[in-house]
Design an enzyme around this catalytic site. Sequence first.
Site, PDB file in Angstrom:
ATOM      1  N   HIS A 188      -1.849  57.869 -15.847  1.00 17.80           N
ATOM      2  CA  HIS A 188      -0.859  57.661 -14.785  1.00 17.80           C
ATOM      3  C   HIS A 188      -0.869  58.803 -13.782  1.00 17.80           C
ATOM      4  CE1 HIS A 188       1.956  60.642 -16.516  1.00 17.80           C
ATOM      5  NE2 HIS A 188       1.638  60.143 -17.703  1.00 17.80           N
ATOM      6  N   CYS A 204      -0.108  61.715 -22.809  1.00 14.01           N
ATOM      7  CA  CYS A 204      -0.679  60.837 -21.787  1.00 14.01           C
ATOM      8  C   CYS A 204      -1.644  61.614 -20.890  1.00 14.01           C
ATOM      9  CB  CYS A 204       0.422  60.205 -20.946  1.00 14.01           C
ATOM     10  SG  CYS A 204       1.263  58.819 -21.753  1.00 14.01           S
TER      11      CYS A 204
END
Length: 304
Positions: A188, A204
């Site tokens: 992301h 992440c």
Amino acid sequence: MTALLRHLFLACLLAGLSLPALADELPPLSRQLAGGSFEYTVRPGDFLIAIGARFGVPAELLAKQNAIRYEAVIHPGQRLRIDNPHIVPELLDDGVLINIPQGMLFHFSQGKLVAAYPVGLGKPSWPTPRGEFEIVSRVKNKTWKVPISIQEEMRLEGKAVLEEVPPGPDNPLGAHWLGLSMPGYGIHGTIAPSSVYHFRSHGCIRLHPDDIAELFDQVKVGTAGRLVYLPVLLAVTADRRILLEVHRDIYGKGIDPAQALRDIAEANGLSGDIDWPSASAVIAAQEGLAREVGRLGRNLKGTQ
């Protein structure tokens, strides 16, 4: 490795071929680089950490490359030399390869490298996992549903405990989300671009907003990917140079970089071609950039 096998390996390497029968026995050896050397003009709001994060260069090394102090204030219009060569760990037919210690994501299509991006990854106390994955979702302006574990971290740190964060300037996921088949993990954007090329996330994979926007448009649901942990990388270029890139063993897996290099070199018949004092210096520095440590075939006469 016998002289005959060594000659066969070198001939195949220079021709861009592989040895299928031996492929599973050989540690990774690359023939491709990403990045290079270029000049960058400082923009308003820039600072060394942010520039280093943008181009995959430690800020301390960026200062050294430009003969300025790490604490120096830089100004719009100032020109900086960026030197950011990275070894591509391996080539995929299609998909995404992320090397955790290297802090780099490589995107491939039809057997060719399409792009290489610096990434931010999990902190040592919350490591990014290794393994195969697929992209299972593509979402713009995703609401962040805060995991219970992170809510507990907020509580322990005395912060306001949030259950979800809507899209907008306070959402740490940024404007683009690529969900992975690894539950809870995604690739992301970020509202803190200077955190890229560092290990600060909860596992992440963060990209600069411009980079994730580009990657988002190039991949689809079902795109395959792989997360690997390779702090030591060795490459042979088309002009016969041997390059070494060494990163910190950020997750403390007990990898000895000197032994890892010896294993890769021996398995690929390169031990006699490496300038070992130069290699030792690269290992000691652990700059995280590809450096020349020898030349292919310089000791070939000794094997005949």
